[in-house]
Design an enzyme around this catalytic site. Structure first.
Site, PDB file in Angstrom:
ATOM      1  N   SER A  54     -49.135 -22.142 -25.449  1.00 53.76           N
ATOM      2  CA  SER A  54     -49.748 -22.688 -26.424  1.00 53.76           C
ATOM      3  C   SER A  54     -49.069 -24.730 -26.002  1.00 53.76           C
ATOM      4  O   SER A  54     -49.811 -25.211 -26.982  1.00 53.76           O
ATOM      5  CB  SER A  54     -48.350 -22.442 -27.235  1.00 53.76           C
ATOM      6  OG  SER A  54     -46.916 -22.941 -26.375  1.00 53.76           O
ATOM      7  N   TYR A  55     -49.021 -24.623 -24.960  1.00 57.95           N
ATOM      8  CA  TYR A  55     -49.187 -25.745 -24.723  1.00 57.95           C
ATOM      9  C   TYR A  55     -49.820 -26.205 -23.108  1.00 57.95           C
ATOM     10  O   TYR A  55     -48.845 -26.959 -22.216  1.00 57.95           O
ATOM     11  CB  TYR A  55     -47.388 -25.756 -23.950  1.00 57.95           C
ATOM     12  CG  TYR A  55     -46.376 -25.690 -23.338  1.00 57.95           C
ATOM     13  CD1 TYR A  55     -46.173 -26.037 -22.168  1.00 57.95           C
ATOM     14  CD2 TYR A  55     -45.141 -24.640 -23.710  1.00 57.95           C
ATOM     15  CE1 TYR A  55     -44.408 -24.981 -21.244  1.00 57.95           C
ATOM     16  CE2 TYR A  55     -44.040 -23.765 -23.176  1.00 57.95           C
ATOM     17  CZ  TYR A  55     -44.154 -24.143 -22.223  1.00 57.95           C
ATOM     18  OH  TYR A  55     -43.014 -23.659 -21.332  1.00 57.95           O
ATOM     19  N   LYS A  73     -51.104 -23.712 -13.257  1.00 58.59           N
ATOM     20  CA  LYS A  73     -50.565 -23.677 -14.723  1.00 58.59           C
ATOM     21  C   LYS A  73     -50.525 -24.430 -14.531  1.00 58.59           C
ATOM     22  O   LYS A  73     -49.967 -25.727 -13.757  1.00 58.59           O
ATOM     23  CB  LYS A  73     -49.728 -23.133 -14.269  1.00 58.59           C
ATOM     24  CG  LYS A  73     -48.744 -22.667 -15.404  1.00 58.59           C
ATOM     25  CD  LYS A  73     -47.265 -22.325 -15.715  1.00 58.59           C
ATOM     26  CE  LYS A  73     -46.933 -22.140 -17.097  1.00 58.59           C
ATOM     27  NZ  LYS A  73     -45.850 -21.584 -17.533  1.00 58.59           N
ATOM     28  N   GLU A 122     -49.171 -17.840  -6.692  1.00 60.57           N
ATOM     29  CA  GLU A 122     -49.883 -16.950  -6.622  1.00 60.57           C
ATOM     30  C   GLU A 122     -51.156 -16.311  -7.559  1.00 60.57           C
ATOM     31  O   GLU A 122     -50.937 -16.132  -8.819  1.00 60.57           O
ATOM     32  CB  GLU A 122     -49.056 -15.915  -6.465  1.00 60.57           C
ATOM     33  CG  GLU A 122     -49.725 -14.510  -5.271  1.00 60.57           C
ATOM     34  CD  GLU A 122     -48.861 -13.828  -4.672  1.00 60.57           C
ATOM     35  OE1 GLU A 122     -49.167 -12.290  -4.593  1.00 60.57           O
ATOM     36  OE2 GLU A 122     -47.398 -14.434  -5.285  1.00 60.57           O
ATOM     37  N   CYS A 124     -53.260 -13.919  -8.673  1.00 61.87           N
ATOM     38  CA  CYS A 124     -53.516 -12.077  -8.786  1.00 61.87           C
ATOM     39  C   CYS A 124     -55.111 -11.827  -9.601  1.00 61.87           C
ATOM     40  O   CYS A 124     -55.356 -12.078 -10.369  1.00 61.87           O
ATOM     41  CB  CYS A 124     -52.357 -11.859  -9.368  1.00 61.87           C
ATOM     42  SG  CYS A 124     -50.985 -12.016  -8.630  1.00 61.87           S
ATOM     43  N   GLU A 128     -54.852  -8.785 -15.337  1.00 65.92           N
ATOM     44  CA  GLU A 128     -53.082  -8.504 -16.051  1.00 65.92           C
ATOM     45  C   GLU A 128     -53.166  -6.880 -16.572  1.00 65.92           C
ATOM     46  O   GLU A 128     -54.497  -6.267 -16.635  1.00 65.92           O
ATOM     47  CB  GLU A 128     -52.952  -9.187 -17.792  1.00 65.92           C
ATOM     48  CG  GLU A 128     -52.932 -10.536 -17.540  1.00 65.92           C
ATOM     49  CD  GLU A 128     -53.550 -10.790 -19.031  1.00 65.92           C
ATOM     50  OE1 GLU A 128     -53.834  -9.896 -19.921  1.00 65.92           O
ATOM     51  OE2 GLU A 128     -53.551 -12.247 -19.302  1.00 65.92           O
ATOM     52  N   ASP A 167     -38.657 -11.489 -21.473  1.00 65.22           N
ATOM     53  CA  ASP A 167     -40.405 -11.520 -22.323  1.00 65.22           C
ATOM     54  C   ASP A 167     -41.906 -10.410 -21.344  1.00 65.22           C
ATOM     55  O   ASP A 167     -42.832 -10.642 -21.161  1.00 65.22           O
ATOM     56  CB  ASP A 167     -41.512 -12.863 -22.033  1.00 65.22           C
ATOM     57  CG  ASP A 167     -42.471 -12.682 -23.391  1.00 65.22           C
ATOM     58  OD1 ASP A 167     -42.637 -12.198 -24.170  1.00 65.22           O
ATOM     59  OD2 ASP A 167     -43.468 -14.034 -22.968  1.00 65.22           O
ATOM     60  N   GLU A 171     -48.631  -8.420 -20.607  1.00 68.60           N
ATOM     61  CA  GLU A 171     -49.723  -9.223 -19.712  1.00 68.60           C
ATOM     62  C   GLU A 171     -49.499  -9.895 -19.481  1.00 68.60           C
ATOM     63  O   GLU A 171     -50.038 -11.164 -18.104  1.00 68.60           O
ATOM     64  CB  GLU A 171     -50.123 -10.257 -21.906  1.00 68.60           C
ATOM     65  CG  GLU A 171     -50.656  -9.778 -22.872  1.00 68.60           C
ATOM     66  CD  GLU A 171     -50.358  -8.657 -23.840  1.00 68.60           C
ATOM     67  OE1 GLU A 171     -50.740  -9.297 -24.879  1.00 68.60           O
ATOM     68  OE2 GLU A 171     -48.741  -8.353 -22.973  1.00 68.60           O
ATOM     69  N   ASP A 185     -44.701 -15.182 -15.310  1.00 75.14           N
ATOM     70  CA  ASP A 185     -44.344 -16.127 -16.602  1.00 75.14           C
ATOM     71  C   ASP A 185     -42.411 -15.686 -17.131  1.00 75.14           C
ATOM     72  O   ASP A 185     -42.400 -14.667 -17.393  1.00 75.14           O
ATOM     73  CB  ASP A 185     -45.430 -15.551 -17.788  1.00 75.14           C
ATOM     74  CG  ASP A 185     -44.923 -16.529 -19.231  1.00 75.14           C
ATOM     75  OD1 ASP A 185     -44.413 -17.233 -18.133  1.00 75.14           O
ATOM     76  OD2 ASP A 185     -45.462 -16.395 -20.303  1.00 75.14           O
TER      77      ASP A 185
END
Length: 491
Positions: A54-55, A73, A122, A124, A128, A167, A171, A185
């Site tokens: 979202s952001y 990120k 990192e 990956c 996912e 969470d 994913e 995350d």
């Protein structure tokens, strides 16, 4: 917001409270392992997008000076401030800096510019776990056992540090190039009272541990009932994730979040016939409505979880040295040249980052012309036949690039709409029976104005600074919508 990273100084002071509620001041200082650097976006070559939130966006980024590849990120300062996400961002940065485990994503450094905050994570290269489930349809029990064991190993460490991830889902389980799991995350992480992680007083995810966070399909019933968060929350999500590995879909899947929540509260779960007795029993126990009864959360802790028959044969001491399951390749990569560097592929409109990042990329690869972009979108897009009924909703000179009948999902209900993507660029959704426009989304050259998040083959969300719209495409073309919209953004 410009001062946000300045608060991530090399020394932090923590004001803490004693467990009995009396206010006790205590000082604790530590040095960040992942420093704040003076880098700019010009120091990197950008490649494909790993994910969109979202952001924030996570993009493959190669450091020009060293050639090292990171998952960068990139977080929008304006949105973070407006949506009161500052504490979440700070906490994620602080937590990642202090965690050290082979099953957890690493943070290398941070930096910022006038519009964005950056965390170099990192990379990956295996993608996912969600993608592996999607490509294979479902995983074999041996594959699921391997991945679940690695998640359990990392979760045990996270919980031993006094943290709840909140969470856990396919994913957020990333795979290294050789196929080992990394939990990613930590934007929803919750430190417990006795956490070993040092945090700032103003870097907390929320004051009430029962605040709703996470993803609907993996949320435990106690959170829906506003009970405080516990380690059992992550174990419930682990059960949902194991179910999804073995079946290809989440256990409480339904047409809307409201319906998903009703199924979770009712514990409406059906086990496919191909599940083994051990797998069924473990999932059943992890999805116990009483958090303290879930394996890993009781008095025996993770000993009880690890000795479950599902994990028979797992060498817990040497997980990371074992041979992982073979990764299913990305179908899109099968047509690419093996010598192709992703850094020079997948052009991404980065004009919103830094001062003039688009200029630095001019020497690397020329952006496609308008006609080239429109052509590629058209080939992707016109997946349902277009008829003259929809022409009335277009402006002069505006053309349809993609159109399909979908369901617009709301908390309790869903409505059929005709979703139309045009070259304006614009998205229009129309009531097909009344032929009335129900809404439209127009976005600018700033790609942060609109993000598309695929949550399943048939479900996707369109996120704007003002709202999030959820859609279901019965023909399972959520990824096609995402690609068409992002291709138009990158034009």
């Amino acid at each position: 917001m410009l001062a946000m990273e300045k608060e991530f100084d090399s020394k932090l002071v923590l004001q803490g409270n004693s467990s009995n509620g009396a206010n006790v001041s205590r000082s604790k200082s530590f040095s960040f392992k992942a420093p704040q650097e003076n880098f700019t976006s010009h120091d990197f070559e950008f490649g494909k997008i790993y994910g969109v939130g979202s952001y924030s966006k996570v993009v493959r980024a190669k450091k020009k000076e060293t050639g090292t590849v990171y998952a960068l990120k990139i977080m929008d300062k304006k949105f973070i401030t407006k949506e009161n996400k500052t504490a979440y961002v700070k906490l994620e940065r602080i937590v990642l800096d202090q965690l050290e485990h082979p099953g957890i994503i690493k943070l290398y450094f941070t930096f910022q510019d006038t519009s964005s905050l950056y965390m170099a994570l990192e990379s990956c290269e295996g993608g996912e776990l969600f993608d592996q489930i999607t490509r294979k349809g479902r995983l074999s029990e041996d594959e699921a056992r391997f991945y679940t064991a690695e998640v359990v190993d990392a979760l045990e460490y996270i919980h031993s540090m006094g943290l709840i991830h909140r969470d856990i889902k396919p994913e957020n389980l990333l795979l290294t190039s050789d196929g080992h799991i990394k939990i990613a995350d930590f934007g929803s992480v919750k430190p417990m009272q006795d956490s070993q992680i040092t945090v700032l007083p103003n870097a907390a995810s929320d004051d009430k541990a029962c605040t709703f966070v996470g993803t609907a399909a993996y949320v435990p019933p106690e959170v829906l009932n506003s009970s405080p968060a516990t380690f059992g929350n992550d174990l419930w999500a682990l059960g949902c994730t194991l179910y999804q590995m073995l079946s290809g879909t989440s256990p409480f899947k339904d047409a809307s979040e409201w319906l998903i929540f009703q199924r979770i509260i009712a514990r409406d779960i059906k086990f496919p016939n191909h599940f083994s007795e051990a797998a069924r029993d473990l999932i059943d126990r992890l999805l116990d409505t009483e958090p303290s009864r879930r394996p890993g959360a009781g008095s025996e802790g993770y000993v009880a979880l690890k000795r479950h028959p599902f994990f028979n044969g797992v060498d817990w001491k040497n997980l990371r040295s074992q041979t992982p399951p073979k990764l299913a390749p990305d179908p899109a990569s099968q047509t690419a040249s093996p010598e192709r560097d992703d850094t020079h592929g997948s052009p991404w409109n980065l004009t919103h980052i830094g001062d003039s990042l688009a200029t630095q990329n001019e020497g690397h690869s020329a952006p496609p012309t308008s006609s080239e972009s429109s052509g590629s979108i058209t080939r992707l897009a016109s997946i349902d036949s277009f008829d003259s009924r929809w022409q009335q909703f277009l402006e002069p000179g505006e053309s349809v690039l993609m159109i399909s009948a979908v369901k617009k999902l709301q908390k309790i209900t869903s409505k059929k709409v005709q979703l139309i993507l045009t070259n304006k660029p614009k998205l229009i959704y129309v009531d097909p029976s009344k032929l009335v426009v129900k809404g439209n989304i127009i976005w600018s050259d700033n790609s942060n104005d609109l993000n598309v998040v695929v949550t399943s083959p048939s479900h996707f969300k369109i996120c704007t600074p003002k709202k999030v719209l959820s859609f279901e495409d019965a023909k399972q073309r959520a990824s096609v919508w995402k690609k068409a919209i992002e291709t138009l953004q990158n034009r």
